[in-house]
Design a protein around this motif. Sequence first.
Motif, PDB file in Angstrom:
ATOM      1  N   GLY A  43      38.008  27.537  27.604  1.00  0.00           N
ATOM      2  CA  GLY A  43      37.795  28.449  28.735  1.00  0.00           C
ATOM      3  C   GLY A  43      39.094  28.604  29.499  1.00  0.00           C
ATOM      4  O   GLY A  43      40.090  27.944  29.184  1.00  0.00           O
ATOM      5  N   HIS A  44      39.102  29.476  30.488  1.00  0.00           N
ATOM      6  CA  HIS A  44      40.327  29.617  31.284  1.00  0.00           C
ATOM      7  C   HIS A  44      40.017  29.652  32.773  1.00  0.00           C
ATOM      8  O   HIS A  44      39.045  30.291  33.194  1.00  0.00           O
ATOM      9  N   TYR A  45      40.862  28.935  33.534  1.00  0.00           N
ATOM     10  CA  TYR A  45      40.662  28.895  34.981  1.00  0.00           C
ATOM     11  C   TYR A  45      41.524  29.919  35.702  1.00  0.00           C
ATOM     12  O   TYR A  45      41.436  30.072  36.914  1.00  0.00           O
ATOM     13  N   VAL A  80      42.689  33.791  36.659  1.00  0.00           N
ATOM     14  CA  VAL A  80      41.936  35.024  36.882  1.00  0.00           C
ATOM     15  C   VAL A  80      42.903  36.200  36.978  1.00  0.00           C
ATOM     16  O   VAL A  80      44.106  36.019  37.149  1.00  0.00           O
ATOM     17  N   GLN A  81      42.357  37.390  36.878  1.00  0.00           N
ATOM     18  CA  GLN A  81      43.158  38.610  37.025  1.00  0.00           C
ATOM     19  C   GLN A  81      43.431  38.863  38.510  1.00  0.00           C
ATOM     20  O   GLN A  81      42.660  38.428  39.365  1.00  0.00           O
ATOM     21  N   PRO A  82      44.499  39.590  38.810  1.00  0.00           N
ATOM     22  CA  PRO A  82      44.769  39.928  40.208  1.00  0.00           C
ATOM     23  C   PRO A  82      43.552  40.611  40.842  1.00  0.00           C
ATOM     24  O   PRO A  82      42.880  41.396  40.163  1.00  0.00           O
ATOM     25  N   SER A 105      32.665  35.563  36.618  1.00  0.00           N
ATOM     26  CA  SER A 105      32.273  35.762  35.218  1.00  0.00           C
ATOM     27  C   SER A 105      33.427  35.497  34.268  1.00  0.00           C
ATOM     28  O   SER A 105      33.242  35.002  33.169  1.00  0.00           O
ATOM     29  N   ASP A 106      34.614  35.885  34.695  1.00  0.00           N
ATOM     30  CA  ASP A 106      35.804  35.819  33.828  1.00  0.00           C
ATOM     31  C   ASP A 106      36.809  34.867  34.464  1.00  0.00           C
ATOM     32  O   ASP A 106      37.693  35.292  35.168  1.00  0.00           O
ATOM     33  N   ASN A 107      36.713  33.527  34.243  1.00  0.00           N
ATOM     34  CA  ASN A 107      35.819  32.929  33.288  1.00  0.00           C
ATOM     35  C   ASN A 107      35.234  31.630  33.855  1.00  0.00           C
ATOM     36  O   ASN A 107      34.567  30.887  33.160  1.00  0.00           O
ATOM     37  N   GLU A 159      46.464  30.435  31.475  1.00  0.00           N
ATOM     38  CA  GLU A 159      47.338  31.582  31.181  1.00  0.00           C
ATOM     39  C   GLU A 159      46.671  32.599  30.264  1.00  0.00           C
ATOM     40  O   GLU A 159      47.352  33.396  29.624  1.00  0.00           O
ATOM     41  N   GLU A 160      45.350  32.555  30.206  1.00  0.00           N
ATOM     42  CA  GLU A 160      44.658  33.454  29.280  1.00  0.00           C
ATOM     43  C   GLU A 160      44.896  34.910  29.656  1.00  0.00           C
ATOM     44  O   GLU A 160      45.083  35.768  28.793  1.00  0.00           O
ATOM     45  N   GLU A 161      44.900  35.193  30.939  1.00  0.00           N
ATOM     46  CA  GLU A 161      45.009  36.587  31.382  1.00  0.00           C
ATOM     47  C   GLU A 161      46.435  37.126  31.276  1.00  0.00           C
ATOM     48  O   GLU A 161      46.677  38.290  31.569  1.00  0.00           O
ATOM     49  N   VAL A 162      47.373  36.283  30.914  1.00  0.00           N
ATOM     50  CA  VAL A 162      48.752  36.752  30.764  1.00  0.00           C
ATOM     51  C   VAL A 162      49.307  36.446  29.370  1.00  0.00           C
ATOM     52  O   VAL A 162      50.515  36.407  29.172  1.00  0.00           O
ATOM     53  N   ALA A 181      34.313  42.422  35.536  1.00  0.00           N
ATOM     54  CA  ALA A 181      35.490  41.642  35.166  1.00  0.00           C
ATOM     55  C   ALA A 181      36.733  42.514  35.324  1.00  0.00           C
ATOM     56  O   ALA A 181      36.713  43.696  34.978  1.00  0.00           O
ATOM     57  N   HIS A 182      37.774  41.975  35.880  1.00  0.00           N
ATOM     58  CA  HIS A 182      39.056  42.658  36.131  1.00  0.00           C
ATOM     59  C   HIS A 182      38.930  43.753  37.197  1.00  0.00           C
ATOM     60  O   HIS A 182      39.911  44.436  37.485  1.00  0.00           O
ATOM     61  N   SER A 183      37.755  43.981  37.740  1.00  0.00           N
ATOM     62  CA  SER A 183      37.535  45.038  38.734  1.00  0.00           C
ATOM     63  C   SER A 183      37.226  44.409  40.084  1.00  0.00           C
ATOM     64  O   SER A 183      36.984  43.205  40.170  1.00  0.00           O
TER      65      SER A 183
HETATM   66 ZN    ZN Z   1      39.806  38.507  31.556  1.00  0.00          ZN
END
Ligand code: ZN
Length: 458
Positions: A86-88, A90-92, A119-121, A153-156, A427-429
């Motif tokens: 999983g990833h801690y 998040v997106q901006p 939700s993400d994530n 670093e999942e989102e990057v 997610a991302h929104s």
């Molecule tokens: Zn994501």
Amino acid sequence: MTAIENYLTEHRERFISELCEYLRFPSVSAQPKHAGDLRNCAEWIAAHGRSIGLEAEVNPTGGSPIVLMKTPRSPGSRKPHFLVYGHYDVQPPEPLELWKSPPFEPRIDGDALFARGSSDNKGQHFAHLKAVEAYFRTGTELPCDLTFLIEGEEEVGCTHLGPFLKARKKDLRCDAIVISDTGIPSPKHPALTYALRGIVAMEVTLHGPDRDLHSGIFGGSVDNPAMVLCQMLAQLRNAKGKIQIPGFYDDVLKLSAFERKQVARLPFNERAERRFLGVPALFGESGYTCAEQRSARPTCEINGLTSGYQGDGSKTIIPSWARAKLTFRLVANQNPAKVVRQVTARLKALCPPTVRMEIEPGHGGAPYQIEPTSPLAQASLRALKKAFGCEPVLLREGGSIPIVNEFRRLLGVDSLLLGLALPDANAHSPNEQMSLSIFDKGMRMSALLWPEMSAALK
Ligand code: ZN
Ligand code: BES
């Protein structure tokens, strides 16, 4: 399972308030100012794992730390070993003004828990942690060893996870990987996602005059990088949604008749979808349904476009430069490196001599697919069915989790994608949310998963 079930029911309120604590960290990996928040968030989840009874380590990297948490191993254990990823990060959260409540101040409204990362994530892998807690606290023996690998670093683009996997390969050897970081079409359609799209990202900058110029004095005699960029980008895709890059579709695999049938089973209402997205009309490559466009066809997107004056009022200039952030979603059997070459060649061909172009390639990852008929995949479907009380569906999804290819390459195992995000998760929104009733089902799914998957290996 009754003891676990009761434990999950009894402690639900506490789980939710712990999740809220986790969600308060603004762990935005894309923004350097949040490096400290990422580290604190990693420390928090590791400490939380320890409080449950896991052995946790926080591994520093050149970027965000990687957290490993293991169930205590009995000496000489020959139990199956599964890894939960999983990833801690998040997106901006921007644009902030569109959030009904601040993104890092979790708010519950009915069944929805609102926060960036719900939700993400964070919410999704937290459900797995709580299932393990239930095993430990009820004295129920886990039929397998588990390792949680939670990265930041999942989102990057997972820069440091690849080398970490290589270095810790022995430790991480396992029978399969479980990831809850995808979606489900509805609470009545729990899903095993068997395909993800790949991605390539790049930034294109056009340089014109070496400073912004007066557009009255110079306009008409010097090219405008913003205009040129728009003209170039507009030629990457035609009005019918077909990407106009030579060779781009060469490796794209057609959907089989069976797959088209599967996709057609999913619920879809065009009017409701239009309303939900706030668009006057949907758009997509002709010849494909909406679900097919989103999962089985490649795309070309402009994610950001910057040039010239963005402040109040007007400013009559020819901007010195213009920049676009682009991503392409890829499907089997497209190759990210090849696509980068094709896009670069196309941009070079489109670029006039009046500007200088710079292309900076970004992160990337190949598309991914597993065999949904494998014994482990079938075991996961049984756990989904029991937890949700209805027949699960098989999904192809449009998002990307590039590290799954590295898991396969370096650890030699498949990733089972068992997502818990509903279509309105945002997610991302702005106003990202997690359905708490799906969180409940997710904890139960996780608890049921380990006996099913362990038995499938025998
Ligand atoms: Zn994501
Ligand atoms: N959870 C998503 C991936 C996802 C979303 C898969 C929906 C399937 C359906 C993940 O956190 C994500 O956003 N990944 C990025 C990867 C990129 C930054 C390399 C993505 O897909 O944009």
